[in-house]
Enzyme design. Structure first.
Site, PDB file in Angstrom:
ATOM      1  N   THR A 126       1.265  -2.624   2.848  1.00  0.00           N
ATOM      2  CA  THR A 126       0.455  -1.792   1.950  1.00  0.00           C
ATOM      3  C   THR A 126       0.060  -2.551   0.695  1.00  0.00           C
ATOM      4  O   THR A 126      -1.080  -2.442   0.214  1.00  0.00           O
ATOM      5  CB  THR A 126       1.237  -0.515   1.589  1.00  0.00           C
ATOM      6  OG1 THR A 126       1.462   0.245   2.780  1.00  0.00           O
ATOM      7  CG2 THR A 126       0.458   0.338   0.601  1.00  0.00           C
ATOM      8  N   LYS A 193      15.247   1.071  -2.407  1.00  0.00           N
ATOM      9  CA  LYS A 193      14.036   1.223  -3.229  1.00  0.00           C
ATOM     10  C   LYS A 193      13.734   2.686  -3.494  1.00  0.00           C
ATOM     11  O   LYS A 193      13.349   3.074  -4.600  1.00  0.00           O
ATOM     12  CB  LYS A 193      12.849   0.558  -2.541  1.00  0.00           C
ATOM     13  CG  LYS A 193      12.944  -0.948  -2.440  1.00  0.00           C
ATOM     14  CD  LYS A 193      11.654  -1.558  -1.941  1.00  0.00           C
ATOM     15  CE  LYS A 193      11.398  -1.318  -0.471  1.00  0.00           C
ATOM     16  NZ  LYS A 193      12.190  -2.215   0.403  1.00  0.00           N
TER      17      LYS A 193
END
Length: 444
Positions: A126, A193
């Site tokens: 991404t 994350k």
């Protein structure tokens, strides 16, 4: 009483190399060394390989996730107006869902601080797609990230220096040491994350098929269950969908090509049934977990309305501008996104119907064009890739190519065309072809 001395990293690597179990303190010491740089790249790679070959049990995976989360800051969102939601994909070919779902969910009242990744192996990333937008800063400082989330409702960025720095380094080394597919390492990488981002819930898109890291359904299901269970153990409600990656998700593969494709969908100028089906399914799960819809049908309707009204496109434009990109990216993507100088149609050797695709081979063809990395620090050519990819069940021939190659020069185009032809399997025209379900299982 003197403190117990820190264990030697080479001894801890040896323990895991020999198949023994590491205690939470020992895993914490390794992660501290990864984050601080005390462990060399060779030692980090050796630990990753040992974990890949011998595995980590559930307690070790939880400890690794917690240590990597704690290696940096953990965000808090006490005053945002909406639930803090996110999704994560395990990676595939033509997967531009993040560029669509983040602004759509934001338009429906969610707050989406999406920490995304770069391409791993044969899959697209991404961040690499967003790097194709001139000026867009995928690595902003923490203040800019938080400010963008508050103003646009979403921000898609990479790990800032403050968020899970141990994972940031381990992620890059896994990419070049053939240790990407380890279920415990994937689980800890993703969740560290997401936990650091301060989420209230998480939706996971676990790919299965030829273009996925987890090519078999059994492996994909094992990863999905690991993610959902470790997330739950960390207090993060999560749902996973198993989705098909036996062919590219979209009809394009390549960074600028996928970014433009997503923008055209946001603007209502183009459609893509497979890409939108996964986008709506994941987005609906996000809205349900966030309490923003009473049921799946209502959630899907809200997302469809966000696309149809232009509200999702508006959120995307706000995000891009806030992170340094052009303010008219939705109106004029072709003006800003790089285009390859060579565009060549790839016709099949004979007419027929597509009966199968080696999606991984198509991803590797993009990498070979320069659209991916073979080394951790490789530069990417954002303009190159494949477009107009034929899907399973489509008739192909002289009038309908298998794909178009976007290349930097003629030699690259010829090599990519050969790779594309080799990746496709054709049946006789009119022969029935089975296409597996796009969404195969829901795991909660």
């Amino acid at each position: 009483m003197s403190a117990e001395p820190a264990p030697l990293p080479q001894e801890l690597i040896r323990v895991k190399r020999d198949g023994a179990r590491l205690a939470p303190r020992e895993i914490g010491a390794l992660v501290a060394g990864v984050a601080s740089g005390a462990l060399s790249d060779a030692q980090v790679g050796a630990f990753a390989m040992a974990a890949f070959l011998n595995g980590l049990d559930r307690d070790e995976t939880v400890a690794l996730t917690a240590a990597m989360t704690a290696s940096g800051v953990r965000l808090d969102w006490p005053d945002v107006d909406g639930p803090v939601l996110d999704k994560h994909s395990t990676g595939g070919i033509g997967d531009a869902v993040s560029l669509l779902v983040a602004p759509a969910v934001a338009a429906c009242g969610g707050v989406v601080p999406m920490i995304a990744g770069r391409g791993l192996g044969h899959t697209g990333g991404t961040l690499d797609k967003l790097d194709a937008i001139p000026g867009y800063v995928t690595g902003p400082n923490l203040d800019v990230f938080v400010r963008t989330v508050r103003s646009a409702g979403c921000a898609i960025v990479g790990q800032t220096a403050e968020i899970a720095p141990a994972d940031r380094r381990l992620y890059a080394i896994r990419d070049v040491t053939a240790t990407v597919e380890s279920i415990p390492l994937i689980t800890a990488s993703i969740l560290s994350k997401k936990l650091a981002a301060g989420l209230s819930s998480l939706v996971l898109d676990v790919k299965t098929g030829s273009g996925a890291f987890m090519a078999t359904t059994k492996r994909a299901e094992a990863l999905a269950r690991s993610l959902v269970e470790v997330a739950a153990g960390a207090g993060l409600p999560a749902v996973a969908l198993l989705t098909d990656m036996d062919e590219p998700l979209a009809c394009v593969a390549g960074n600028a090509l996928e970014t433009r494709h997503a923008i055209e969908i946001l603007a209502g100028r183009r459609s893509d049934a497979r890409l939108m089906e996964v986008t709506l399914a994941l987005g609906a799960e996000m809205l349900l977990l966030g309490g923003l819809a009473p049921d799946a049908a209502s959630a899907r309707s809200a997302l469809e309305a966000a696309f149809a009204s232009g509200a999702a496109a508006e959120r995307f434009a706000l995000m891009v501008a806030a992170l340094g990109g052009p303010g008219d990216i939705v109106e004029r993507p072709a003006t800003h996104l790089a285009a390859a100088p060579i565009v060549r149609a790839v016709t099949p050797e004979r007419d027929g119907v597509v009966s199968g695709v080696d999606a991984r081979a198509l991803g590797l063809a993009v990498v070979a064009l320069g659209g991916g990395r073979t080394g951790a620090d490789d530069a990417i050519d954002h303009a190159v890739g494949l477009a107009e990819l034929a899907g399973v069940g489509e008739e192909v021939g002289a009038a309908r190519p298998l794909a178009t190659v976007h290349a930097r020069d003629e030699a690259d185009a010829e090599r990519a065309a050969a790779a594309v032809r080799a990746a496709y399997r054709l049946a006789a025209s009119g022969e029935p072809v089975r296409r597996p379900p796009l969404i195969q299982e829901r795991i909660a």
